[in-house]
Design an enzyme around this catalytic site. Structure first.
Site, PDB file in Angstrom:
ATOM      1  N   ASP A  38      72.059 108.436  85.895  1.00 17.74           N
ATOM      2  CA  ASP A  38      73.116 107.436  85.723  1.00 17.74           C
ATOM      3  C   ASP A  38      74.343 108.117  85.140  1.00 17.74           C
ATOM      4  OD1 ASP A  38      70.604 105.110  84.983  1.00 17.74           O
ATOM      5  OD2 ASP A  38      72.073 104.874  86.580  1.00 17.74           O
ATOM      6  N   ASP A 178      68.363  98.123  90.935  1.00 16.46           N
ATOM      7  CA  ASP A 178      68.489  98.897  89.709  1.00 16.46           C
ATOM      8  C   ASP A 178      68.910  97.994  88.558  1.00 16.46           C
ATOM      9  OD1 ASP A 178      70.632 101.762  88.788  1.00 16.46           O
ATOM     10  OD2 ASP A 178      69.236 100.527  87.635  1.00 16.46           O
TER      11      ASP A 178
END
Ligand code: DX5
Length: 237
Positions: A38, A178
């Protein structure tokens, strides 16, 4: 294309940043299919995370592929850096790109697979004209920026629309979700048509360990996919 077998992809966000090499090795040992980094720039989202050099250093510790989820305001400037760092899939946010078609095409020109992420409020129509440049669409099931947030069930309707769009296109495009993915939420996302699942905080905090967490998520997704409506065009799920 109908959903493929579920892929379980951990987010490294909850990992111990002081031991990333060992953390990556542990994820591989747990049987994950890929690893998601991320990447946050503190502007598109409030948090600030991994630069390409950190990912490059972790690359040699991994037996699975890396994907970079670029939560950044100017992704075009960073594509090459994260691909050179060893990310085989690069995901940009539709909300952060002026020329999405050109950006996705550029990712492929640089030798990686292309992904486009949609925040919960962003409609699937945003991607309908770029599917031929897209290898994966990520439907965010939380608002980006932090791990450990609550899953947004309303996104499942969007996933269903995405799945129908992908089936209609006949293209082998993955649909990833996600945010807030746990053993309790993965079934809804899988039944809606997702086939790639990002899990961070739940996977890292599972009492029986990462291998058991990965297996449980995979089993839950497979069970739910069995109920997946027959894809447009008659293909079995
Ligand atoms: C949000 C991040 C998270 C992370 C997974 O910007 O993208 O979604 O990957 O978070 P949790 O902890 O909800 O699995």
């Amino acid at each position: 294309m109908a959903p493929h077998a579920p892929l379980i992809v951990p987010s490294v966000l909850p990992a111990d940043a002081a031991r990333l090499g060992e953390e990556v090795e542990a994820l591989c040992a747990a049987g994950v299919d890929r690893i998601q980094w991320d990447v946050m720039d503190g502007v598109f989202v409030p948090n600030l995370t991994f630069g390409p050099d950190v990912i490059a250093a972790a690359r040699r510790h991994s037996t699975v592929g890396f994907e970079a989820h670029l939560m950044v305001v100017e992704p075009d400037k960073l594509l090459g850096r994260y691909i050179d760092a060893g990310c085989e899939l690069v995901i940009v946010h539709a909300e952060a790109t002026t020329h999405l078609h050109r950006t996705l095409h550029r990712i492929r020109e640089l030798g990686a697979r292309s992904g486009v992420a949609l925040n919960p409020h962003t409609p699937v129509s945003v991607v309908e004209n770029v599917l031929d440049e897209t290898d994966m669409v990520l439907a965010m099931t939380v608002n980006p920026g932090f791990g450990g947030q609550a899953y947004i069930p309303a996104v499942e309707a969007k996933v269903r629309r995405l799945r129908a769009m992908v089936e209609e296109s006949g293209l082998p495009i993955e649909i990833e979700v996600d945010g807030g993915i746990t053993d309790a939420t993965i079934g809804g996302a899988a039944a809606a048509g997702a086939d790639v699942f990002i899990s961070g905080s739940w996977l890292y905090s599972f009492p029986a360990g990462k291998s058991a967490a990965v297996q449980l998520l995979r089993d839950q997704a497979r069970a739910a996919m069995g109920s997946f409506p027959v894809a447009v065009g008659g293909g079995a799920a």
